[in-house]
Design an enzyme around this catalytic site. Structure first.
Site, PDB file in Angstrom:
ATOM      1  N   TYR B 135      16.865 -41.634  31.554  1.00 40.28           N
ATOM      2  CA  TYR B 135      17.044 -41.653  30.113  1.00 40.28           C
ATOM      3  C   TYR B 135      17.023 -40.223  29.576  1.00 40.28           C
ATOM      4  O   TYR B 135      16.117 -39.448  29.875  1.00 40.28           O
ATOM      5  CB  TYR B 135      15.933 -42.460  29.424  1.00 40.28           C
ATOM      6  CG  TYR B 135      16.273 -42.700  27.980  1.00 40.28           C
ATOM      7  CD1 TYR B 135      16.913 -43.867  27.576  1.00 40.28           C
ATOM      8  CD2 TYR B 135      16.027 -41.729  27.010  1.00 40.28           C
ATOM      9  CE1 TYR B 135      17.283 -44.072  26.258  1.00 40.28           C
ATOM     10  CE2 TYR B 135      16.398 -41.919  25.688  1.00 40.28           C
ATOM     11  CZ  TYR B 135      17.027 -43.089  25.324  1.00 40.28           C
ATOM     12  OH  TYR B 135      17.407 -43.281  24.018  1.00 40.28           O
ATOM     13  N   GLN B 196      17.950 -50.553  23.896  1.00 41.49           N
ATOM     14  CA  GLN B 196      19.069 -51.283  24.512  1.00 41.49           C
ATOM     15  C   GLN B 196      19.484 -50.642  25.847  1.00 41.49           C
ATOM     16  O   GLN B 196      19.863 -51.346  26.781  1.00 41.49           O
ATOM     17  CB  GLN B 196      20.264 -51.423  23.545  1.00 41.49           C
ATOM     18  CG  GLN B 196      20.879 -50.121  23.029  1.00 41.49           C
ATOM     19  CD  GLN B 196      20.157 -49.579  21.781  1.00 41.49           C
ATOM     20  OE1 GLN B 196      19.008 -49.938  21.523  1.00 41.49           O
ATOM     21  NE2 GLN B 196      20.809 -48.700  21.041  1.00 41.49           N
ATOM     22  N   ASN B 219      12.064 -41.511  22.479  1.00 39.71           N
ATOM     23  CA  ASN B 219      11.266 -41.716  21.265  1.00 39.71           C
ATOM     24  C   ASN B 219      10.387 -42.971  21.402  1.00 39.71           C
ATOM     25  O   ASN B 219      10.303 -43.562  22.479  1.00 39.71           O
ATOM     26  CB  ASN B 219      12.184 -41.807  20.030  1.00 39.71           C
ATOM     27  CG  ASN B 219      13.114 -43.016  20.103  1.00 39.71           C
ATOM     28  OD1 ASN B 219      12.875 -43.972  20.853  1.00 39.71           O
ATOM     29  ND2 ASN B 219      14.176 -42.982  19.339  1.00 39.71           N
ATOM     30  N   SER B 242       2.885 -32.347  24.353  1.00 41.41           N
ATOM     31  CA  SER B 242       2.749 -31.315  25.371  1.00 41.41           C
ATOM     32  C   SER B 242       1.575 -30.392  25.046  1.00 41.41           C
ATOM     33  O   SER B 242       1.221 -30.210  23.891  1.00 41.41           O
ATOM     34  CB  SER B 242       4.057 -30.516  25.404  1.00 41.41           C
ATOM     35  OG  SER B 242       4.143 -29.798  26.596  1.00 41.41           O
ATOM     36  N   GLU B 332      -2.117 -30.246  30.864  1.00 36.08           N
ATOM     37  CA  GLU B 332      -0.767 -30.385  31.431  1.00 36.08           C
ATOM     38  C   GLU B 332      -0.325 -29.053  32.053  1.00 36.08           C
ATOM     39  O   GLU B 332       0.070 -29.000  33.203  1.00 36.08           O
ATOM     40  CB  GLU B 332       0.188 -30.802  30.304  1.00 36.08           C
ATOM     41  CG  GLU B 332       1.621 -30.995  30.770  1.00 36.08           C
ATOM     42  CD  GLU B 332       2.585 -31.172  29.601  1.00 36.08           C
ATOM     43  OE1 GLU B 332       2.184 -30.934  28.433  1.00 36.08           O
ATOM     44  OE2 GLU B 332       3.749 -31.534  29.859  1.00 36.08           O
ATOM     45  N   HIS B 333      -0.399 -27.982  31.247  1.00 39.20           N
ATOM     46  CA  HIS B 333      -0.060 -26.633  31.725  1.00 39.20           C
ATOM     47  C   HIS B 333      -1.321 -25.777  31.688  1.00 39.20           C
ATOM     48  O   HIS B 333      -1.972 -25.710  30.646  1.00 39.20           O
ATOM     49  CB  HIS B 333       0.966 -25.961  30.819  1.00 39.20           C
ATOM     50  CG  HIS B 333       2.234 -26.740  30.630  1.00 39.20           C
ATOM     51  ND1 HIS B 333       2.435 -27.559  29.548  1.00 39.20           N
ATOM     52  CD2 HIS B 333       3.357 -26.822  31.385  1.00 39.20           C
ATOM     53  CE1 HIS B 333       3.635 -28.113  29.640  1.00 39.20           C
ATOM     54  NE2 HIS B 333       4.223 -27.701  30.746  1.00 39.20           N
ATOM     55  N   ASP B 366       9.030 -24.199  32.889  1.00 40.43           N
ATOM     56  CA  ASP B 366       9.781 -25.189  32.113  1.00 40.43           C
ATOM     57  C   ASP B 366      11.253 -25.228  32.533  1.00 40.43           C
ATOM     58  O   ASP B 366      11.924 -26.238  32.367  1.00 40.43           O
ATOM     59  CB  ASP B 366       9.724 -24.852  30.615  1.00 40.43           C
ATOM     60  CG  ASP B 366       8.361 -25.169  30.025  1.00 40.43           C
ATOM     61  OD1 ASP B 366       7.613 -25.928  30.657  1.00 40.43           O
ATOM     62  OD2 ASP B 366       8.057 -24.658  28.935  1.00 40.43           O
ATOM     63  N   GLU B 420     -13.335 -66.124  55.016  1.00 36.77           N
ATOM     64  CA  GLU B 420     -12.669 -66.234  53.712  1.00 36.77           C
ATOM     65  C   GLU B 420     -12.073 -67.629  53.510  1.00 36.77           C
ATOM     66  O   GLU B 420     -11.310 -67.850  52.571  1.00 36.77           O
ATOM     67  CB  GLU B 420     -11.590 -65.158  53.594  1.00 36.77           C
ATOM     68  CG  GLU B 420     -12.170 -63.747  53.570  1.00 36.77           C
ATOM     69  CD  GLU B 420     -11.120 -62.643  53.377  1.00 36.77           C
ATOM     70  OE1 GLU B 420      -9.909 -62.964  53.391  1.00 36.77           O
ATOM     71  OE2 GLU B 420     -11.525 -61.477  53.209  1.00 36.77           O
ATOM     72  N   HIS B 425      -4.620 -68.485  58.401  1.00 38.38           N
ATOM     73  CA  HIS B 425      -4.635 -67.089  58.833  1.00 38.38           C
ATOM     74  C   HIS B 425      -5.318 -66.992  60.200  1.00 38.38           C
ATOM     75  O   HIS B 425      -4.824 -66.343  61.119  1.00 38.38           O
ATOM     76  CB  HIS B 425      -5.416 -66.221  57.837  1.00 38.38           C
ATOM     77  CG  HIS B 425      -4.683 -65.889  56.567  1.00 38.38           C
ATOM     78  ND1 HIS B 425      -4.381 -66.817  55.620  1.00 38.38           N
ATOM     79  CD2 HIS B 425      -4.191 -64.708  56.103  1.00 38.38           C
ATOM     80  CE1 HIS B 425      -3.746 -66.223  54.608  1.00 38.38           C
ATOM     81  NE2 HIS B 425      -3.616 -64.944  54.879  1.00 38.38           N
TER      82      HIS B 425
END
Lengths: 435, 435
Positions: B135, B196, B219, B242, B332-333, B366, B420, B425
């Site tokens: 995306y 969509q 978004n 960020s 993050e950075h 970046d 069990e 099994h």
């Protein structure tokens, strides 16, 4: 025996694709009532901490604890559990844990770096998560093997603190589960469960430290709560019903294959067991074995329903076609019960775990072969992996530019940053350009 | 200049912990109106396929397409984009792509296996996902660097088909974004966006194949849709604003550090830029640089708001304490603008990317240093990693027991399975026990 035991399909039928899709169709039910109950529990625990956890635990598990202390399993109790199981059980847990540990050590990732011609160093630093929460269901679904499979990889990864939560309805706890926790090296056991346990782990309370990740299976309340806190903390996959796909060349004892299918079907009524074979007569034999052996199972009602509604014996043209169908299904467990399974391996594109040869039934992988039994279900093997050490490690990128390297890279960064209208990015880079 | 430019804190203050928590506090707003709009879009696309995608695209992006064909960017258009940007821009994209590719190749995981004494083989087979959707937001947030950072690792992993979706509001598309897609090796570009587009990728339509994973920023509608389809398909992390944390010894040019902080603050008003330094006078100098340079930025309004509401200059006792604070924040950075950053590296427990030394501003990471710029935000570096090749590969466990190995393992599995209450099994394993 007029009723159908199990669906028979033939891959050469014109409507095969559609019938297979119908057979595989399964969607987790999202229940709005459950979601609203869970939302309330999460909110209560987030805002009121231990007090809310205590209230919910006393209510849902019929406990009468006055403080969180009473819900903590002490180190002594944990050690004591080892004496409450048979020596044979203890030995089995220890052998399984050791094999799981030894396999998972192969998954440990290590930091790496390399130096470029101008002295710039690039790499990745690997580290373990600090705190992990392990959810273990209560009652009959309280599986010691599940404790081993979740706890051992976390400890191999180097997780500092592994907290296990397990509800104790009416105060009852499985000694096998506690023994497995002791053997796997779980750091702390708290007898809470449900959405309130997930909330306590995700948000932290006065006595429970917020964890970084929550793993382990649970009922719909637990799964809904895990989905809701996803993002705040990491979670493992949300599992669908378990499934097995067996590809057989028609030369394995049909009783063995029938029992391998049962080992999936006995889990629950939604479980799925499918056999693919090019030999129609062999499929008849397996069906006969199913008919004969099914009534002898203690969980025969569950297995019967599972096989009837979701199972299938499918005739394929050849093993090649079996592999094709398998790749489309992307099964959680794939048994290659054929003479030369290694020949097929490179063609298997999607599967959680691959059990190769007639001597490798899924049950061995469920308990003690070494690989994990937490596997991607419902076709998610297309994009996910068995639970592993890598699920408890994370990575940090490393960038150390030499002055010369920075100068050259800054020119490139400047052009791209300005194309993106990010001027400060550009100017930050440009400061590092030499004269 | 009576107004505060940026918060000043001192780690020795008695209320420091609380003030830091307030500064870091950020929670994604879950908007029920958005959720209901998204739910409807997902449902429409799931049930009506292309027709619904077309309708929503024409409506939201003010297009007038009659068929999906009109929304597909042809291979020629893609190639043509390379001539619509400046040679300098093309070169910058190519250099960046090549460096990103070369770094990410180090992340490729390979299959492994080992043989035990009794001939049992255990291992893990690694394979790439088949289809991935990328995306890319439209308009001004349509970043070519983001195309490179998401597409290159997917192609390095060996993903068969990488489909990029990017909305073209009023039919407008960024040539830089298309050029980046061409250079990164994106297989197919479709000019659709919003929930969509996420739905089309997650469920598939007549013309768009269902993908295994969806990555890339978007978004709130896109993020909400991704969260809703999570489980059906894999998704990357859902990013918060960020952030950058700079640890400086007080010897880097204060203008450089001010600009490094701006490079984060200019992203959006929620972005966070924090500087830690043991030298109070140096913090004064950086504050003066901020005051002087801030008005010269084209995005100075955004940066001013970001610094005022979420930024901070923090005096620490020493670099040791700076590292402690950093590990608590799990940024993050993380910029280590100090003389000997390698000394600090082993102490850094949680960070998305670590920028070492005065010559390594975040902006280089970046765009073109090589490592990924898709990084865990809001403290999630505690449990997640930079986007990487590993996000597009998955693993299958391999178990191939010898007859002797199966016999021994089956004894262990039988004990555990019976504990069990999973009899099938146990019996499936027991068939493989020799005599």
């Amino acid at each position: 025996m007029s009723e159908t035991l199990i669906t028979r399909l033939d891959a050469s039928q014109s409507d095969f694709k559609q019938r297979l899709d119908e057979l595989l169709a399964w969607e987790s039910v999202s229940d709005t009532r459950v979601a609203s109950v869970v939302d309330d529990i999460l909110h209560q625990v987030k805002t009121r901490g231990d007090a809310a956890v205590l209230e919910f635990t006393n209510k849902f598990d019929r406990r009468s604890a006055k403080s969180m202390d009473e819900l903590v399993v002490t180190a002594d109790q944990l050690k004591n559990a080892l004496t409450q199981i048979t020596p044979e059980q203890r030995k089995a847990l220890e052998v399984a844990a050791e094999r799981i540990r030894s396999y998972h050590k192969h998954q440990l990732q290590t930091s790496w770096k390399y130096t470029e011609a101008d002295g710039t160093v690039l790499g990745q630093q690997i580290s373990a998560m600090e705190r992990v929460g392990l959810y273990v269901p209560g009652g009959k679904a309280s599986y010691p093997s599940s404790v081993l499979m979740n706890a051992v990889p976390a400890k191999v990864a180097g997780v500092d603190e592994l907290t296990m939560v397990v509800p104790a309805p009416d105060g009852e706890l499985s000694p096998m589960v506690l023994a497995a926790a002791a053997i796997a090296g779980v750091d702390r056991v708290i007898t809470i469960g449900g959405a309130q346990a997930v909330a306590a782990l995700a948000y932290g309370t006065e006595t429970i430290a917020k964890v970084d990740k929550i793993v382990g299976p649970g009922n719909i309340y637990v799964a809904t709560a895990k989905r809701a806190v996803f993002g705040q903390v990491a979670i493992d996959m949300i599992a669908g019903p378990s499934e097995i796909l067996v590809i057989c060349d028609g030369l394995t004892d049909p009783d063995w294959i029938a029992m391998d299918l049962f080992s999936q079907a006995e889990h629950d009524e939604q479980a799925q067991a499918i056999l693919l074979c090019p030999d129609a007569e062999y499929l008849d034999k397996v069906e006969a074995s199913i008919a004969r052996l099914l009534p002898t199972l203690s969980r025969n009602e569950i297995a019967t329903t599972s096989l009837k509604n979701r199972g299938a014996l499918i005739k394929v043209a050849d093993i090649e076609e079996a592999v094709e169908v398998s790749n489309r299904i992307a099964p959680e467990h794939l048994e290659l019960s054929v003479a030369d399974p290694e020949l097929l391996l490179p063609k298997i594109r999607h599967a959680g775990a691959i059990f190769m040869g007639r001597f490798t039934p899924e049950a061995l992988g469920d308990y003690c072969a070494g690989p994990n039994h937490v596997l991607p279900t419902s076709g998610t093997a297309r994009f996910s992996s068995p639970l592993g050490v890598y699920d408890f490690q994370k990575r940090s990128s490393i960038i150390m530019c030499s002055a010369a390297g920075a100068s050259e890279l800054s020119k490139v960064a400047s052009v791209l940053a300005r194309s993106e209208y990010l001027e400060a990015h550009a100017r930050s880079a440009e400061y590092r350009i030499k004269d």
